[in-house]
Design a protein around this motif. Sequence first.
Motif, PDB file in Angstrom:
ATOM      1  N   GLN A 187       0.652  -0.952   0.116  1.00  0.00           N
ATOM      2  CA  GLN A 187       0.333   0.166  -0.289  1.00  0.00           C
ATOM      3  C   GLN A 187       0.154   1.971   0.021  1.00  0.00           C
ATOM      4  O   GLN A 187       0.209   2.147  -0.231  1.00  0.00           O
ATOM      5  CB  GLN A 187      -0.617   0.162   1.067  1.00  0.00           C
ATOM      6  N   HIS A 190       2.376   3.722  -3.984  1.00  0.00           N
ATOM      7  CA  HIS A 190       1.567   4.368  -5.007  1.00  0.00           C
ATOM      8  C   HIS A 190       2.340   5.918  -5.549  1.00  0.00           C
ATOM      9  O   HIS A 190       2.946   6.126  -4.838  1.00  0.00           O
ATOM     10  CB  HIS A 190      -0.158   4.008  -4.310  1.00  0.00           C
ATOM     11  N   TYR A 279      -7.405   7.566  -9.631  1.00  0.00           N
ATOM     12  CA  TYR A 279      -6.213   6.948  -9.608  1.00  0.00           C
ATOM     13  C   TYR A 279      -7.030   5.590  -8.661  1.00  0.00           C
ATOM     14  O   TYR A 279      -7.768   4.078  -8.893  1.00  0.00           O
ATOM     15  CB  TYR A 279      -5.293   7.292  -9.360  1.00  0.00           C
ATOM     16  N   TRP A 280      -7.508   6.276  -7.314  1.00  0.00           N
ATOM     17  CA  TRP A 280      -7.809   5.789  -5.820  1.00  0.00           C
ATOM     18  C   TRP A 280      -9.140   4.625  -7.116  1.00  0.00           C
ATOM     19  O   TRP A 280      -9.140   3.103  -6.044  1.00  0.00           O
ATOM     20  CB  TRP A 280      -8.163   6.120  -4.967  1.00  0.00           C
ATOM     21  N   GLN A 283      -8.124   1.252  -8.843  1.00  0.00           N
ATOM     22  CA  GLN A 283      -6.987   0.458  -7.358  1.00  0.00           C
ATOM     23  C   GLN A 283      -7.973   0.119  -7.281  1.00  0.00           C
ATOM     24  O   GLN A 283      -8.125  -1.233  -6.780  1.00  0.00           O
ATOM     25  CB  GLN A 283      -6.441   1.270  -6.794  1.00  0.00           C
ATOM     26  N   TYR A 296      -9.289   1.004  -0.440  1.00  0.00           N
ATOM     27  CA  TYR A 296      -8.975   1.971  -1.661  1.00  0.00           C
ATOM     28  C   TYR A 296      -9.952   2.728  -1.806  1.00  0.00           C
ATOM     29  O   TYR A 296      -9.897   3.815  -2.525  1.00  0.00           O
ATOM     30  CB  TYR A 296      -8.781   0.731  -2.928  1.00  0.00           C
ATOM     31  N   ARG A 337       3.465  -0.648 -12.085  1.00  0.00           N
ATOM     32  CA  ARG A 337       4.472  -0.977 -10.870  1.00  0.00           C
ATOM     33  C   ARG A 337       4.326  -3.212 -11.007  1.00  0.00           C
ATOM     34  O   ARG A 337       5.587  -3.357 -10.321  1.00  0.00           O
ATOM     35  CB  ARG A 337       3.874  -0.815  -9.573  1.00  0.00           C
TER      36      ARG A 337
END
Length: 428
Positions: A187, A190, A279-280, A283, A296, A337
């Motif tokens: 977590q 990010h 973005y969140w 996710q 998230y 990632r």
Amino acid sequence: MTHLRNYWFQDGRGLDTHVASSPSALRQLKGRVTQSVSDYADAQAEHCQPRAGAAGICVGADETFFGLPVLVLIELSSGFIFIETECENRTYQTWMEQVQSWQAQHGWHCHYLVSDGARALVKLAVSGLGCVNVADLFHALRALSRPLGQALARRLAALKKHPDERQQQQLEQDDNTYHHALEAISQAIHPFALDSSRWQTERDVLTHLAPPLQQLWDLAHDYRSEKAKAALDTFEDQVSSFAQGINAWQQWVALALEAETPEDAIRQWVRSGLLPWVYWLQQADKTRQPALKHRYQKAASDAFDRLFDHPFTQQLADDQQQQWVLWCREFCAKYQRTSSAVEGRNGYLAKLHHARRGFSEQSLKVLTIIHNFELMRDDGTTAAQRLFKHEFPNPFEWMLENIGELPMPRKSTKAQHAKTLSLDGFSA
């Protein structure tokens, strides 16, 4: 399909009464189909070029082995395969020979490459592509967790033979600490801080990683696992790589925003408000683990509250807001990632290889074309559509239109003579 099957097989008639089905005819047909698929890719080549102002990509690279290594290079946000070919080896020079072929033709600018850290791939990123090398977080976490997880499992197995309630409680507590530390590490890596949605710097990443890494160091010491300590050393050496990946994406966003709009107020609104929210949301949508999905979703909700309170949010018309939301969705997908897309492709190739006992260079090329132009995600888009923003014709419909007539079965002289007699009798 049921009607066709009944038609073909009723009264003993089979497919070979309509289409040639001899081994030689099928081999020739297979060759025509294969060539037609290659022709399709050639016909679409003019549309497979970087769009003006959008030539940036992020790629993942890896090898899989079927006698000879198959080198795979995928654009991670779209899933488009640039390279998929068998080579004699997997050295840096071999990789560069493959990379130069598409890089010279299309002029792509690669912002970062995600890999498992193989030396040839690290050199490919830094020296070959001139971009940032990002360590694959999935591989890194797996290598980090395995030694300590095995140590905990061994202690648990020993307790089953000689139960001890106090040791059992301590082991359960240590196991919870172990899993929570791994979750906290994931977590922390990010572009935005999970608790505030602020853009993270390398120092921020190091600050958030320090507590869970210290917990793992303490467990490695308590369980006297030298392998776990070595894994922790290796992981800590990769932390700067994770931070460089975040920084490379942030710079990419800044460059794209400058090209998209000259208004500084809009750029600041997108960077500080809209982008973290989108973005969140993405996710949360991708995550299957309930606890992490909830975390998230909470981050997305907090980011939305900050976006709603931003003074610039109400100044934009609804269509402008929607346009920027779509822009942010595309750019959030560009932060990658892990190289999981490459791992998935390797697994798919492995299944086909074992089922077919190998495949030729030509068949591998066909599989690549089908992946890029035919296979769809849940939103109904192909990899080529996502990368090039162009509607491509369906490859199989195109092939059927261009492949020509199917081969017909041969007719014996005896059968033709019998048919003529029957027609003559009918006429009489």
